[in-house]
Scaffold this active site. Structure first.
Site, PDB file in Angstrom:
ATOM      1  N   CYS A 196       0.881  -1.236  -0.021  1.00 33.31           N
ATOM      2  CA  CYS A 196       0.007   0.015   0.044  1.00 33.31           C
ATOM      3  C   CYS A 196       0.860   1.150   0.172  1.00 33.31           C
ATOM      4  CB  CYS A 196      -0.974   0.098   1.027  1.00 33.31           C
ATOM      5  SG  CYS A 196      -0.137  -0.054   2.739  1.00 33.31           S
ATOM      6  N   HIS A 245      -2.390   0.483   7.079  1.00 38.64           N
ATOM      7  CA  HIS A 245      -2.600   0.840   5.756  1.00 38.64           C
ATOM      8  C   HIS A 245      -2.054   2.421   5.360  1.00 38.64           C
ATOM      9  CE1 HIS A 245      -4.313   0.216   1.843  1.00 38.64           C
ATOM     10  NE2 HIS A 245      -5.351   1.098   1.973  1.00 38.64           N
ATOM     11  N   ASP A 274      -7.968   5.889  -2.492  1.00 39.78           N
ATOM     12  CA  ASP A 274      -6.997   4.850  -1.950  1.00 39.78           C
ATOM     13  C   ASP A 274      -6.319   4.192  -3.374  1.00 39.78           C
ATOM     14  OD1 ASP A 274      -5.738   2.770  -0.761  1.00 39.78           O
ATOM     15  OD2 ASP A 274      -7.433   1.908   0.418  1.00 39.78           O
TER      16      ASP A 274
END
Lengths: 656, 327
Positions: A412, A456, A472
């Site tokens: 991520c 994250h 995202d």
């Protein structure tokens, strides 16, 4: 049989003491500096050898020298002799030195007390169930050492002493519980805490270099737990915002907060039923930020919210804390001053030329429309051969170029980092948000567990008409990560925490039960404070209680329970009920004497029986039977439960 | 050992609780022939270690408040509660113990008199480390195992001959933690005879005994061996030559020269010292000498005459007469 002096005859005693110091020291070793650690080892070996007589006990001047070396070592290691770690190390080392100068029983007692003290210091590092159990074991052990000191004839065995200590600890539990629940909690420190009152722990750190978070994913540790007032939102809305990173040097992202006096500009759309209210119980992470669901619209008064919508505490979170917060999925954040715009467009000069070129191309295609640029970048991630992986290759100096055009494998933080770089290069203010995404409901206690593996990184893009919008980029590559959580993201299973790999219902059940236990521990033991006290009284139906009420309850409950404990200690436990054969024999004699038969302790039973025969001739036979059975039981071999019972029945049915 | 009052009957012990209040003090003071340590008789206070422990608990409490460590509170309260339990347990280590006077042996004046006390534990677990002492003398430590009797001794200074009653003695224990000391002070019906302290041999010469008598008592027992003769009834067993007798069927008695008679009187009037105590001390020495020499001796006191005899019982009878002279 008799030892006539309080002085010790031999140096046999310190071995169990040394064992106690080693036991209490073990968990501390992890926090000691190498010099101190070596010193502890050396003293352990030295005192062990001295105790078994292989080396002489160091003289007074050598001990003084050793003590000075201790202070020196602490100063070299920590730059101080006070504070948590230096202080604990000092007490530990001095306890070792004290082993060399045991002259009286009181010296041993002093070492035992230092042992209790060191045991309590373990709680500065962790307050987990395991540490608590370990400390209870230590308390039992050190209490057994007290028994050893008090047993001046040295007639007890180690096992007996441990038994006595264990029993005392068990008997101490009721009063301990009463005091724990009722003792008024005074919030806050009484004086300034030493700087090192906290120690390192896992969790997100203050900055992010691609490659940081995927290390966290291997951790099954709980980051925090959440209790929602209403059913929790969908997984894809569970973005737990931690901190915002704006400053990029080509390698690492850092915080660049707006000044403290600035205020957040959150706009809330008044729509019914939109509010999400919840309570977070945060594990200590030694930082000052808290985690809250996006977009935060309400929080406890003793925290503050920065302009970037980071929820901060005034102190570092060094023990489990709990706070309420409120979020709205519809709210938006409109804070952007010109300096913020500048800050969120900056890129280090001279790095990642290919990335910059790509961004320019995208900007042209999108005709400068920020929404279109976002779409273009996300499509680029999903259409090109990008992989979501826990084992990305190392990146070079032009990290983003390497990632976007060569490796195309990342976690991520790689995607967030690349996305932000592209957006900034395309002229759209963008920043990185660190936090956790997702969470798992424990069906046992309905708490949501957010683990380190849920760590994250995502981004926020500034749109002039809408404010900050969450994007995202990981969702473009691995949508399942956001929809269903980390364990369903198609990641390499061997790098995930062991418990996330398996799919067994039984095991799941077990770990949920265990987690709810740990949660209860955090809520009601570690996090037991003033509010919990009040809550408990409300639950017990006692309504609101003041501090003075609490003191009153404490005194009343302690007297009451204290009496019960006294009764328990005196009646049972150490001393089993009296011998019923003797008891009933005395009862028998008492009844005879009430009838006017003169009985003294000096009488033999024959004398008594003779007198009985004169006074109550018709009872004589029965009485002499009782006397005979009594003597059989006490002096003979025939005693067992059956014969005891017969005897008791005989006495009971005896009538004058 | 004369009993001064009738021993309490079992029913009296059992009914003690029903006695009127003003009997309370009399009941507490003793002396008793036997007594069970009840709860009112055992006192308890923290020791120095106990006070240190209290300080430790306070330090931990302040630390827990300051650092807001919930489990710190837990340990602090646990230690405080352990202290509380320790108090009861220490106290319980004495309460319920049955005491009985265990007798004593006569000693010479100015020697410490040693009394023994029987401790009976009717409980099912051992009572450890009970110290017994009187008047600052060194204590003795005993354990009283479960359902068992132990004998403990204490010493009392004796100053003059006569009957010495044991007086108060103290039982104390700090078991099992050393944080508290439980004690009781009690008097049991115990007394012992204190014999007059015998004078030294040198003093005996100075005293000039035996001047007018036919026996030089000072030198009794200092004869030389002269030969053996057949054993006759009345000969001291101490003078039997066992070595010789073992080889033959007859028993032989050793004979000594010096012409001293085998049968002597130790006479009050023989000792020309006016001070009664000094006189008794000299007589005690003479009695001991005579016993050591294994002669047949008797004692003549103004008020009493003990026929000549030998043996340990006789010796003690004579010393007892000296000890009680004039009492």
């Amino acid at each position: 049989m008799a030892t006539k002096s309080a002085r010790l005859d031999s140096i046999v005693v310190p071995m169990p003491l040394l064992a106690g110091l080693v036991l209490v020291g073990l968990p501390l070793y992890a926090y000691l500096s190498p010099i101190v650690l070596w010193y502890v080892f050396a003293l352990t070996v030295w005192s062990a050898l001295a105790i078994i007589g292989k080396v002489p006990i160091p003289s007074g001047s050598i001990r003084l020298l050793l003590a000075m070396v201790i202070v020196g070592a602490l100063y070299v290691s920590y730059g101080a002799v006070f504070g948590l770690i230096p202080g604990t190390s000092m007490v530990l080392l001095l306890a070792y030195l004290k082993l060399f100068e045991i002259k009286t029983r009181r010296d041993i007692t002093v070492i035992i007390f230092l042992g209790y003290f060191l045991a309590s210091s373990l709680f500065f590092h962790s307050q987990s169930v395991w540490v608590a159990l370990y400390v209870i074991v230590l308390a039992i052990y050190f209490t057994s050492l007290l028994v050893m000191v008090a047993d001046r004839n040295a007639s007890t065995s180690l096992l007996q002493r441990l038994k006595i200590a264990l029993r005392m600890v068990l008997q101490s539990l009721p009063l301990m519980l009463i005091m724990f629940v009722l003792f008024p909690r005074i919030p806050g420190p009484l004086w300034q805490l030493p700087k090192d009152a906290q120690s390192a722990s896992t969790g997100l750190s203050e900055e992010m270099t691609p490659g940081d978070i995927n290390k966290l994913v291997a951790s099954y540790d709980v980051a925090f737990r959440v209790k929602f007032d209403a059913p929790p939102p969908d997984n894809r809305n569970l973005y737990w915002r931690g901190l915002v990173l704006s400053d990029y040097d080509g390698k690492t992202w850092r915080r660049d907060n707006a000044p403290d006096w600035t205020r957040p500009e959150v706009e809330i759309y008044q729509q019914a039923g939109d509010d999400i209210r919840y309570r977070v119980t945060l594990e200590p992470h030694q930082h000052n930020w808290l985690y809250a669901l996006e977009l935060i619209t309400g929080f406890d008064d003793n925290y503050r919210l920065t302009r970037e919508l980071q929820l901060l505490s005034n102190n570092l979170v060094s023990s489990v804390i709990s706070y309420r917060a409120q979020a709205s999925l519809q709210a938006s954040n409109h804070g952007l001053y010109p300096p913020e715009r500048r800050k969120n467009l900056e890129l280090p000069a001279g790095y990642n030329p290919k990335t910059l070129a790509l961004a320019q191309a995208m900007r042209r295609t999108a005709a400068g429309n920020p929404r279109a640029i976002v779409q273009a970048v996300l499509q680029y991630f999903s259409n090109q051969e990008f992989y979501y992986t826990l084992t990305p290759p190392l990146l070079g100096n032009n990290a983003m170029d390497d990632f976007l055009f060569k490796s195309r494998r990342g976690f991520c933080e790689h995607y967030a980092s690349a996305f932000t770089t592209l957006m900034r290069a395309a002229g759209v203010p963008t920043r990185i948000v660190l936090g956790y995404q997702g969470g798992e409901i424990n069906p046992v206690d309905e708490y949501m567990i957010v683990r380190q593996s849920d760590a994250h990184a995502w981004t926020e893009v500034w749109l002039d008409d809408q404010g900050w919008m969450r994007v995202d980029p990981t969702a473009a590559v691995a949508p399942q990560r956001i929809e269903r959580g980390i364990q369903s993201a198609g990641l390499e299973k061997q790098y995930l925490p062991g418990l996330l790999q398996v799919n067994s219902d039984v095991l799941n059940r077990v770990r949920f039960v265990w987690d709810s236990f740990q949660n209860g521990w955090n809520q009601w033991v570690v996090g037991f404070d003033e509010q919990k006290q009040l809550k408990l009284f409300k639950m017990l139906g006692l309504g609101d209680v003041s501090k003075s009420d609490l003191m009153l309850y404490l005194v009343v409950a302690m007297s009451f329970v204290g009496l019960l404990v006294a009764w328990w200690v005196i009646r049972s436990g150490y001393y089993q009920p009296r011998d019923r054969v003797r008891y009933y024999y005395r009862y028998f004699l008492k009844r005879l004497s009430r009838q006017g038969l003169e009985i003294t302790e000096q009488d033999t039973s024959q004398e008594m029986l003779t007198r009985l025969k004169i006074k109550f001739p018709d009872m004589a036979e029965q009485a002499s039977n009782i006397v005979k059975q009594y003597q059989d039981l006490i002096y003979g071999q025939s005693r067992n439960r059956g014969t005891e019972k017969t005897f008791v029945r005989l006495v009971r049915t005896f009538r004058i | 050992m004369a009993r001064t009052k009738t021993p309490p009957s079992l029913s009296a012990v059992a009914d003690a609780g029903r006695r009127p209040f003003f009997n309370f003090i009399a009941k507490r003071s003793g002396p008793f022939d036997a007594i069970t340590l009840d709860r009112r008789r055992v006192y308890i206070l923290p020791t120095k270690s106990g006070l240190m422990f209290a300080v430790l608990v306070l330090v931990l409490l302040v630390g827990s408040i300051n650092y807001s460590k919930s489990l710190g509170f837990m340990l602090t309260f646990m230690l405080a509660a352990i202290g509380n339990v320790a108090m009861y347990v220490t106290w319980r280590n004495l309460v319920g113990l049955h005491l009985r006077s265990g007798g004593s042996k006569p000693v010479y004046a100015r020697q410490p008199a040693r009394f023994s006390v029987q401790l009976e534990n009717t409980d099912a677990s051992c009572r450890y480390s009970i110290a017994i002492s009187a008047n600052g003398y060194e204590y003795e430590l005993v354990d009283v195992p479960a359902k068992a009797l132990s004998c403990a001794h204490f010493e009392v200074a004796s100053h003059s001959r006569g009957v010495l009653s044991a007086g108060r003695f103290r039982l104390e224990t700090t078991f099992p933690t050393g944080l508290f000391v439980a004690w009781t002070s009690i008097e049991l019906n115990m007394s012992t005879l204190i014999y007059p302290a015998p004078v030294d041999k040198a003093e005996l010469q100075v005293a000039g005994t035996g001047e007018d008598g036919d026996t030089d008592l000072a030198s009794v027992g200092l004869e030389e061996f002269s030969g053996l003769r057949k054993y006759q009834v009345g000969d001291s067993w101490r003078r039997v030559s066992w070595k010789r007798s073992a080889h033959t069927d007859t028993i032989y008695t050793k004979e000594f020269v010096g012409g001293k008679p085998e049968r002597v009187w130790i006479d009050w009037n023989q000792v020309a010292v006016s001070d009664t105590e000094q006189r008794l001390s000299i007589l005690a020495r003479l009695v001991l000498n005579a016993d050591a020499a294994a002669v047949i001796y008797g004692v003549r006191l103004p008020n009493q005459e003990i026929q000549p005899d030998t043996g340990s019982a006789h010796l003690h009878q004579c010393l007892r007469a000296l000890a009680l002279y004039g009492h």
